[in-house]
Design a protein around this motif. Structure first.
Motif, PDB file in Angstrom:
ATOM      1  N   ILE A 194       9.469   7.610 -11.366  1.00 58.17           N
ATOM      2  CA  ILE A 194       9.214   6.391 -10.594  1.00 58.17           C
ATOM      3  C   ILE A 194       9.018   5.216 -11.535  1.00 58.17           C
ATOM      4  N   CYS A 195       9.674   4.106 -11.225  1.00 57.32           N
ATOM      5  CA  CYS A 195       9.446   2.857 -11.944  1.00 57.32           C
ATOM      6  C   CYS A 195       9.039   1.810 -10.912  1.00 57.32           C
ATOM      7  N   TYR A 196       7.802   1.336 -11.030  1.00 58.20           N
ATOM      8  CA  TYR A 196       7.197   0.501  -9.993  1.00 58.20           C
ATOM      9  C   TYR A 196       6.945  -0.907 -10.531  1.00 58.20           C
ATOM     10  N   LEU A 197       7.468  -1.883  -9.835  1.00 62.66           N
ATOM     11  CA  LEU A 197       7.221  -3.285 -10.167  1.00 62.66           C
ATOM     12  C   LEU A 197       6.420  -3.907  -9.034  1.00 62.66           C
ATOM     13  N   ASP A 198       5.134  -4.236  -9.313  1.00 61.23           N
ATOM     14  CA  ASP A 198       4.292  -4.806  -8.269  1.00 61.23           C
ATOM     15  C   ASP A 198       4.366  -6.326  -8.285  1.00 61.23           C
ATOM     16  N   GLN A 199       3.611  -6.949  -7.380  1.00 62.92           N
ATOM     17  CA  GLN A 199       3.675  -8.392  -7.218  1.00 62.92           C
ATOM     18  C   GLN A 199       3.028  -9.143  -8.372  1.00 62.92           C
ATOM     19  N   HIS A 200       2.261  -8.451  -9.193  1.00 64.24           N
ATOM     20  CA  HIS A 200       1.479  -9.137 -10.232  1.00 64.24           C
ATOM     21  C   HIS A 200       1.870  -8.727 -11.644  1.00 64.24           C
ATOM     22  N   PHE A 201       3.045  -8.076 -11.786  1.00 64.36           N
ATOM     23  CA  PHE A 201       3.581  -7.704 -13.101  1.00 64.36           C
ATOM     24  C   PHE A 201       2.550  -6.901 -13.908  1.00 64.36           C
ATOM     25  N   SER A 202       1.855  -5.978 -13.248  1.00 60.92           N
ATOM     26  CA  SER A 202       0.769  -5.240 -13.895  1.00 60.92           C
ATOM     27  C   SER A 202       1.241  -4.399 -15.075  1.00 60.92           C
ATOM     28  N   ALA A 212      22.693  -4.525  -6.820  1.00 63.42           N
ATOM     29  CA  ALA A 212      23.824  -4.105  -5.980  1.00 63.42           C
ATOM     30  C   ALA A 212      24.687  -3.069  -6.689  1.00 63.42           C
ATOM     31  N   THR A 213      24.728  -3.101  -8.028  1.00 62.93           N
ATOM     32  CA  THR A 213      25.548  -2.153  -8.782  1.00 62.93           C
ATOM     33  C   THR A 213      24.784  -0.879  -9.143  1.00 62.93           C
ATOM     34  N   TYR A 214      23.481  -0.854  -8.877  1.00 59.67           N
ATOM     35  CA  TYR A 214      22.666   0.318  -9.204  1.00 59.67           C
ATOM     36  C   TYR A 214      22.988   1.448  -8.231  1.00 59.67           C
ATOM     37  N   ARG A 215      23.328   2.629  -8.749  1.00 57.39           N
ATOM     38  CA  ARG A 215      23.751   3.734  -7.894  1.00 57.39           C
ATOM     39  C   ARG A 215      22.600   4.645  -7.490  1.00 57.39           C
ATOM     40  N   GLY A 216      21.436   4.465  -8.119  1.00 55.72           N
ATOM     41  CA  GLY A 216      20.300   5.319  -7.796  1.00 55.72           C
ATOM     42  C   GLY A 216      19.589   4.879  -6.535  1.00 55.72           C
ATOM     43  N   SER A 217      18.383   5.395  -6.339  1.00 48.49           N
ATOM     44  CA  SER A 217      17.607   5.106  -5.128  1.00 48.49           C
ATOM     45  C   SER A 217      16.611   3.980  -5.395  1.00 48.49           C
ATOM     46  N   LEU A 218      16.355   3.202  -4.365  1.00 47.08           N
ATOM     47  CA  LEU A 218      15.372   2.143  -4.497  1.00 47.08           C
ATOM     48  C   LEU A 218      14.728   1.836  -3.153  1.00 47.08           C
ATOM     49  N   LYS A 254      15.180   5.490 -18.536  1.00 46.63           N
ATOM     50  CA  LYS A 254      16.145   6.583 -18.679  1.00 46.63           C
ATOM     51  C   LYS A 254      15.954   7.631 -17.582  1.00 46.63           C
ATOM     52  N   GLY A 255      16.984   8.413 -17.326  1.00 46.67           N
ATOM     53  CA  GLY A 255      16.893   9.511 -16.389  1.00 46.67           C
ATOM     54  C   GLY A 255      17.026   9.065 -14.944  1.00 46.67           C
ATOM     55  N   GLU A 256      16.828  10.028 -14.038  1.00 44.28           N
ATOM     56  CA  GLU A 256      16.900   9.726 -12.610  1.00 44.28           C
ATOM     57  C   GLU A 256      15.641   8.978 -12.209  1.00 44.28           C
ATOM     58  N   THR A 257      15.812   7.734 -11.792  1.00 45.99           N
ATOM     59  CA  THR A 257      14.670   6.856 -11.545  1.00 45.99           C
ATOM     60  C   THR A 257      14.718   6.302 -10.133  1.00 45.99           C
ATOM     61  N   THR A 288       0.831  -1.205   0.000  1.00 48.78           N
ATOM     62  CA  THR A 288       0.000   0.000   0.000  1.00 48.78           C
ATOM     63  C   THR A 288       0.867   1.257   0.000  1.00 48.78           C
ATOM     64  N   LEU A 289       1.960   1.235   0.749  1.00 48.88           N
ATOM     65  CA  LEU A 289       2.862   2.386   0.792  1.00 48.88           C
ATOM     66  C   LEU A 289       3.454   2.661  -0.593  1.00 48.88           C
ATOM     67  N   LEU A 290       3.898   1.606  -1.285  1.00 55.11           N
ATOM     68  CA  LEU A 290       4.466   1.807  -2.616  1.00 55.11           C
ATOM     69  C   LEU A 290       3.412   2.336  -3.589  1.00 55.11           C
ATOM     70  N   LYS A 291       2.202   1.790  -3.516  1.00 57.24           N
ATOM     71  CA  LYS A 291       1.131   2.262  -4.395  1.00 57.24           C
ATOM     72  C   LYS A 291       0.758   3.710  -4.087  1.00 57.24           C
ATOM     73  N   THR A 292       0.888   4.107  -2.829  1.00 56.36           N
ATOM     74  CA  THR A 292       0.612   5.492  -2.449  1.00 56.36           C
ATOM     75  C   THR A 292       1.679   6.428  -2.992  1.00 56.36           C
ATOM     76  N   ILE A 293       2.934   5.979  -2.976  1.00 58.60           N
ATOM     77  CA  ILE A 293       4.018   6.786  -3.527  1.00 58.60           C
ATOM     78  C   ILE A 293       3.825   6.998  -5.030  1.00 58.60           C
TER      79      ILE A 293
END
Length: 540
Positions: free
Chosen positions: A403-411, A500-506, A473-476, A381-386
């Protein structure tokens, strides 16, 4: 209960994809009165095999003989399937009785209502109490689509273990379950008075099985004992086959070298014969006879060499196939272009579902947050709210990144489109050649990119979804809701290394401690427990 020696017997099963590509063939095995683990790489056909065993899918050839009443937990990956379950009471087939109780409480004197209730006047209270004990909402008429993935899984497992089944087939039952849920599942499996086929990549669960069978492109392989025993046997097996492959390749090389030496000797003899002919010291008739004999011998040796080489190369090829020397898969995540230090701010946010306290969360560029908590506490719910898919009850959300969002159901994936079509739609800046190269890196080579997503296993869908997530692409800001679910052990490691090699935020939701550690998260926040939040950036 009384079970036959073989509860389920599979005989020469074969299944193909809709495009004619063979998934597996000539699969034969029996399942008895024990806990059996079924393992194998993503896409090899484990879930399809399960659907064949329970009669949901008809194989092209072969048959299944079942001597038991079988219960089946399939992977639910589509929201539509969740909606079709109705309410909790509908799923447990108690809706009619509970509604009759409600009408009687409101003054109904309809005999049909009394017949539905019978003597079970405490059914509603008993169900609410049991739901509460299970860590589920004590609301019988709550829609199943409103449950978290872990809550729905536990509800379905509870129904299966409580029913009158002789044999259970459980397809990835620990997906979405928190640590307590997984331990509860282990206890239920060990206490079940019947046989179980457990399809899983969960090492915790597989440590409790009596035997493991592995589905591979070559067929079924049997391994006695738990996961630890299985890995030990696999290591010994791979080492033995690797030695055999090396020896077979040496044999091919020796045959080639021997043939080369024979050719060189034949050329030397031919040169000597030419010298004698030119010198005239011997009869031409004798020399012609010797040359003809040499040519016949050379021809015979050539045929013998070709046969030996073909047999040696076939042996080496067969051993390599057994060893399954698959080209290593790889997943590379595009790096964010750093533009701002502050990426996300949640100020006094109250969620629509789950956690009731106000949430204050601040995320800076490069922060790698592990979001944890029990099933139903509000992580998804928190991720969906973001993402603004859900609106908060109160508070403010500021996000400066894409924002790039991957949910539990590959929507984000369209099930009717092929793998390539989904990549074209979701990663439009890449050429078809680049997209095919990306897909090949995670196992979708050549014609496999033309398979529809609906025909893919859960693990394969996750790989396609992660390709999309990793090539934005871009800041994600990556929001990942249990991305390790469905993945086989090798694929989990590949994904963990890429993240582990991704330098952005997650922000990552996962119940697999090993996976979280490999990803290298920098902070852990537990919803529902402010004491577990990082002191410098506490949530509550």
């Amino acid at each position: 209960m009384t079970l036959h020696h073989s509860s389920v017997l599979a005989q020469s099963l074969a299944v193909s994809h809709d495009n004619g590509e063979s998934l597996f063939s000539n699969i034969s095995f029996s399942l008895g009165y024990q806990l059996t683990g079924l393992v194998g790489r993503n896409g090899v056909g484990k879930s399809v095999l399960a659907s064949v065993l329970v009669g949901d899918r008809i194989p092209e050839s072969g048959k299944v003989v079942c001597n038991a009443k079988v219960g089946y937990l399939s992977q639910i990956t589509r929201k539509q399937e969740r909606r079709e379950l109705g309410t909790i009471a509908d799923f447990l087939r108690m809706s009619a009785k509970l509604k009759a109780l409600g009408r009687i409480e409101l003054g109904s004197c309809d005999q049909a209502d009394f017949d539905l209730v019978g003597d079970d006047w405490g059914a509603g209270d008993a169900l609410c109490l049991q739901l509460q004990k299970m860590g589920l909402p004590p609301e019988p008429f709550k829609p199943c689509c409103g449950l978290s993935g872990g809550e729905l899984t536990r509800l379905m497992l509870w129904q299966l273990f409580g029913a009158d089944y002789d044999y259970l087939i459980l397809d990835e039952p620990s997906n979405h379950l928190d640590r307590a849920g997984r331990q509860w599942l282990v206890e239920q499996m060990r206490a079940f008075d019947g046989g179980i086929l457990l399809i899983s990549h969960d090492r915790l669960l597989l440590e409790h099985v009596d035997e493991i069978i592995e589905l591979t492109v070559e067929g079924i392989r049997h391994y006695g004992g738990s996961y630890t025993s299985y890995t030990r046997q696999k290591e010994l097996q791979h080492a033995a086959i690797e030695r055999s492959v090396v020896n077979a390749e040496k044999q091919v090389l020796q045959i080639r070298k021997q043939y080369q030496r024979n050719m060189e000797k034949a050329q030397q003899r031919a040169a000597q014969g030419n010298k004698l002919r030119q010198s005239g010291s011997q009869s031409k008739l004798l020399l012609d006879g010797m040359r003809q004999s040499a040519q016949l011998s050379a021809s015979a040796r050539k045929v013998q060499f070709a046969n030996q080489l073909a047999q040696a190369e076939q042996t080496a090829s067969e051993l390599k196939a057994q060893f399954e020397q698959v080209k290593p898969q790889q997943l590379v995540i595009n790096q964010s272009e750093r533009r701002a230090s502050s990426v996300l701010a949640l100020i006094a946010v109250k969620l629509r579902y789950g956690e009731g306290s106000a949430i204050n969360l601040f995320l800076q560029y490069g922060d790698r947050l592990h979001l944890t908590g029990s099933n139903g506490c509000g992580k998804s719910t928190l991720l969906k709210t973001i993402t603004s898919e859900l609106t908060p009850v109160a508070g403010q959300i500021n996000c400066t990144a894409q924002i790039c969002y991957l949910d539990q159901h590959f929507s984000l994936l369209n099930e009717q489109q092929t793998v390539l079509e989904n990549l074209q739609r979701l990663c439009p800046v890449y050429s078809n050649t680049e997209l095919r190269t990306m897909a090949a890196g995670v196992g979708f080579r050549r014609e496999r990119v033309d398979l529809p997503v609906a025909a893919l296993s859960g693990g394969e869908r996750m790989k396609v979804a992660m390709l999309v997530v990793s090539h934005q692409k871009g800041e994600t800001l990556l929001l990942l809701d249990e991305p390790d679910n469905h993945l086989d052990l090798d694929s989990k490691q590949i994904l963990a290394q890429a993240l582990a090699t991704y330098r952005g935020s997650l922000i990552l939701i996962s119940h697999d401690d090993c996976f979280v550690k490999e990803v290298g998260t920098t902070r852990t926040i537990a919803l529902g427990d402010s004491k577990k939040s990082s002191p410098e950036k506490a949530m509550f």
